[in-house]
Design a protein around this motif. Structure first.
Motif, short mmCIF file in Angstrom:
data_model
loop_
_atom_site.label_atom_id
_atom_site.label_comp_id
_atom_site.label_asym_id
_atom_site.label_seq_id
_atom_site.Cartn_x
_atom_site.Cartn_y
_atom_site.Cartn_z
N VAL A 54 0.97 -8.85 -9.35
CA VAL A 54 -0.39 -9.31 -9.63
C VAL A 54 -1.28 -8.06 -9.63
O VAL A 54 -0.91 -7.03 -9.08
CB VAL A 54 -0.87 -10.33 -8.59
N PRO A 55 -2.46 -8.12 -10.26
CA PRO A 55 -3.30 -6.91 -10.34
C PRO A 55 -3.68 -6.36 -8.97
O PRO A 55 -3.98 -7.10 -8.03
CB PRO A 55 -4.54 -7.41 -11.10
N GLY A 56 -3.66 -5.03 -8.87
CA GLY A 56 -4.08 -4.35 -7.65
C GLY A 56 -5.10 -3.28 -7.99
O GLY A 56 -5.86 -3.41 -8.96
N TRP A 57 -5.10 -2.18 -7.22
CA TRP A 57 -6.07 -1.12 -7.47
C TRP A 57 -5.52 0.21 -6.99
O TRP A 57 -4.67 0.25 -6.08
CB TRP A 57 -7.39 -1.42 -6.76
N LEU A 80 0.86 -1.18 0.00
CA LEU A 80 0.00 0.00 0.00
C LEU A 80 0.89 1.23 0.00
O LEU A 80 1.52 1.55 1.02
CB LEU A 80 -0.91 0.01 1.22
N ASP A 81 0.95 1.91 -1.14
CA ASP A 81 1.93 2.97 -1.26
C ASP A 81 1.59 3.88 -2.44
O ASP A 81 0.41 4.05 -2.76
CB ASP A 81 3.33 2.36 -1.40
N SER A 82 2.61 4.41 -3.10
CA SER A 82 2.43 5.34 -4.21
C SER A 82 2.33 4.64 -5.54
O SER A 82 2.39 5.29 -6.59
CB SER A 82 3.60 6.34 -4.24
N GLY A 83 2.15 3.32 -5.51
CA GLY A 83 2.15 2.52 -6.73
C GLY A 83 3.48 1.80 -6.88
O GLY A 83 4.39 1.96 -6.07
N ASN A 105 -5.02 1.85 -12.54
CA ASN A 105 -3.65 2.29 -12.83
C ASN A 105 -2.84 2.37 -11.53
O ASN A 105 -3.00 3.29 -10.73
CB ASN A 105 -3.68 3.65 -13.51
N THR A 106 -1.95 1.40 -11.33
CA THR A 106 -1.15 1.35 -10.10
C THR A 106 0.30 1.75 -10.35
O THR A 106 1.20 1.37 -9.60
CB THR A 106 -1.20 -0.04 -9.47
N SER A 107 0.56 2.53 -11.43
CA SER A 107 1.91 3.03 -11.70
C SER A 107 2.38 3.90 -10.54
O SER A 107 1.59 4.58 -9.89
CB SER A 107 1.93 3.83 -12.99
#
Length: 626
Positions: free
Chosen positions: A194-197, A178-181, A205-207
């Motif tokens: 793996v996919p996140g949100w 859990l952070d800035s991506g 977009n978790t860049s």
């Protein structure tokens, strides 16, 4: 910096690198450690990268931006059993509208533009139907600026990671960051994601928009045995990027809470959040406990203020302080009674946004180092419960400072070698001790009307996972988060004596019933000449989507123009009757652990019938994650 100082630091870096490489060479001599050999090949190529690495940067003491809170919203948690329409009334008095977070009982409340978030939260915090209310405060990442780095992966041999790798590399475990991506194109991370949100912008977009998240992810689970870059603690664990911050690195309690609940609903067992003061948030504690109740552990940074902090102590998270190469707490690492563990956090070599590598410092990195160790332990013996993992993590730590737990190091500096060995060698023993439970209010013999607050005290040798409140043998609500507190709609029973009993359950399925408390219900009566109107019914929890964990709390709300005492609710799962009860609320704990409950799609269906025989139904479709 003068030449002598640079030479001194270069000497320290060289000695530490030599010590680490020597340690790995010794491991390679063993035929059972091919992975450590591959790591050696990576580290031997680090020389030119070190010299060009960007200096550590980020937030910490001295940054100019003041910590504020999100405008236009607050966070609340109602007592278990509070009918949804009553919650809407409570919030509506302040112009608020609630948005439920995932499958939890936590709500984000949107306020009108002219509302004062602090004033509304302060008033709602004292409302008898709510467990808590708080502003949605901003928190900053726990990164230290301008801290000299060592330029080698000294922390891995310090915690015994090469020995731990003989037994576990973290395969099969996902760590939510859990952070800035996270930089999905980084060669040491691309294959691990793996996919996140993205909860900051509510999209997929978790860049990485700040750089912090890529560094944290690399410390926990950068790929190993790939002849690239750096070695991490859990090289075969997967990384779920959950973006909770903006481009300045700041996050909010609501975004972090949403991220934890999102991860829990998808079966993630390890989550890391490297932000300051998270244990002070009732919302974040509740979200962390939600994940813990589903078999996971949440690791958080201890903070970088360098002074004692009075952050709330909690068992829902594992706050970690930072140590240096000499096993001493760093000067900037916060301390206090909330600290549970210590881990290396100075000069941690990790991945950086844009495909690079660099050394970074802060409790932001002692936290994912610990999360990586937890992943190694879980992979070493997947049958161990999260509470057993947590206990072994503490008992195998290297005790530093004052003997026993202390405010500087908690239970001690994490030791991957001991922890993984202990996890792999642990013989599972059955927990047969039932919880203790009692209803502390209302008092027996008292008269009650309307919405009644019911408080329950429950404890266990391992931990209470849920408490069910039963009224006249109907489960009216299920609470999964301490302190266990309910709001019972007494209009759901006829006037006269009603029997209240609380049942407490632990993770092993042991249960205990409280002594029954009898109260006198004295509500008014409702008269309808001819009732042809069907009741209203809704499944409040779960909502359509993913569910995980061994027990899923189901909550049904019903109402009728003839009064709630005439309502009978029935609950079905995939067409099979599971529960029947009288009144406006019905609770049920669905055990999804048995093999006959398959992973995949299921339908939860409820029917409400009033005294005149009118009926209504509702259903939700959920996907069980195993």
């Amino acid at each position: 910096m003068n030449a002598d100082k640079r030479e001194e630091q270069a000497g320290v870096a060289a000695r530490l690198a030599e010590r680490f490489i020597s340690n790995i060479r010794a491991k390679v001599a063993s035929s059972s450690c091919r992975f450590a050999g591959a790591i050696l090949a990576v580290l031997l190529g680090l020389g030119p990268v070190i010299s060009s690495a960007e200096p550590p940067e980020g937030r910490g003491p001295g940054m100019n931006k003041p910590v504020g809170w999100a405008k236009g919203r607050i966070l609340v948690m109602p007592r278990a059993g509070l009918p949804e329409k009553e919650l809407a009334k409570v919030l509506g008095e302040h112009g608020g509208k609630g948005r439920k977070i995932g499958q939890s009982d936590l709500y984000i409340v949107d306020l009108p533009g002219n509302a004062s978030e602090k004033a509304v939260a302060a008033r709602l915090a004292h409302h008898p139907a709510l467990k808590f209310a708080e502003i949605d405060q901003e928190v900053e990442p726990a990164l230290i600026p301008n801290d000299p780095y060592y330029g080698s992966a000294w922390h891995l041999p310090k915690i015994g990671a090469p020995s731990a790798w003989d037994s576990s590399l973290g395969s099969g475990v996902t760590i939510a960051i859990l952070d800035s991506g996270v930089d999905s194109t980084h060669p040491d991370l691309a294959t691990e994601l793996v996919p996140g949100w993205n909860f900051y912008e509510n999209n997929s977009n978790t860049s990485d928009v700040y750089g912090h998240g890529t560094k944290v992810a690399g410390a926990a689970g950068a790929a190993g045995n790939n002849a690239l870059g750096v070695a991490s603690v859990a090289a075969r664990a997967k990384i779920m990027p959950i973006r909770v911050s903006g481009s300045d690195g700041y996050a909010t309690w609501s975004a972090i809470s949403q991220g934890l609940i999102y991860a829990a609903d998808r079966g993630v067992r390890v989550a890391n959040a490297s932000f300051l003061g998270l244990t002070d948030s009732a919302s974040t504690r509740s979200a962390a406990q939600y994940l813990k109740n589903k078999g996971g552990l949440v690791i958080v940074s201890g903070g970088n203020t360098g002074v004692q902090q009075n952050y709330a102590a909690t068992t829902s998270m594992i706050p970690v302080s930072a140590t240096d190469g000499n096993d001493v707490r760093t000067s900037w690492s916060s301390y206090g009674n909330y600290i549970a563990l210590a881990a290396p956090g100075a000069g941690i070599w990790s991945t950086t946004k844009g495909g690079g590598y660099g050394a970074v410092s802060g409790t932001s990195f002692s936290s994912p180092v610990t999360a990586g160790v937890v992943a190694l332990m879980m992979a070493a013996k997947p049958t161990l419960s999260n509470t057993q993992i947590e206990s072994l993590l503490y008992s195998t730590a290297v005790d530093l400072g004052t003997p026993g737990r202390d405010p500087y190091y908690g239970y001690g500096r994490v030791n991957a070698a001991r922890a993984v060995q202990a996890a792999a060698g642990t013989t599972l023993t059955a927990d047969t001790q039932a919880p203790a439970v009692s209803i502390t209010s209302p008092a027996g013999g008292s008269s009650v009307t309307g919405l009644v607050g019911v408080n329950v005290a429950a404890s266990d040798n391992v931990g209470v996972t849920r408490v069910e409140l039963r009224v006249n043998n109907t489960t009216v609500a299920v609470d999964t988060t301490a302190p266990f507190a309910f709001t019972w709609d007494s209009a759901g029973v006829a006037n006269g004596m009603a029997n209240l009993t609380a049942y407490a359950f632990d993770a092993a399925g042991n249960s205990k019933a409280s002594t029954t408390v009898s109260v006198n219900v004295a509500n008014g009566t409702t008269t309808v000449a001819r009732d042809t109107t069907a009741p209203q019914v809704k499944i409040v929890n779960p909502v359509t989507g993913n569910v995980s964990g061994s027990n899923v709390a189901i909550s049904v709300n019903a109402s009728d123009d003839s009064g709630a005492s005439g309502i009978t609710c029935t609950l079905y799962i995939d067409g099979v009757l599971k529960a029947t009860g009288k009144g406006s609320t019905l609770g049920y704990s669905w055990n999804t652990r048995p093999s006959n409950v398959r992973a995949g799609a299921h339908t939860i269906w409820t029917v409400a019938r009033d005294a005149a025989g009118n009926t209504a139904s509702a259903s939700v479709n959920v996907t069980v994650i195993k």
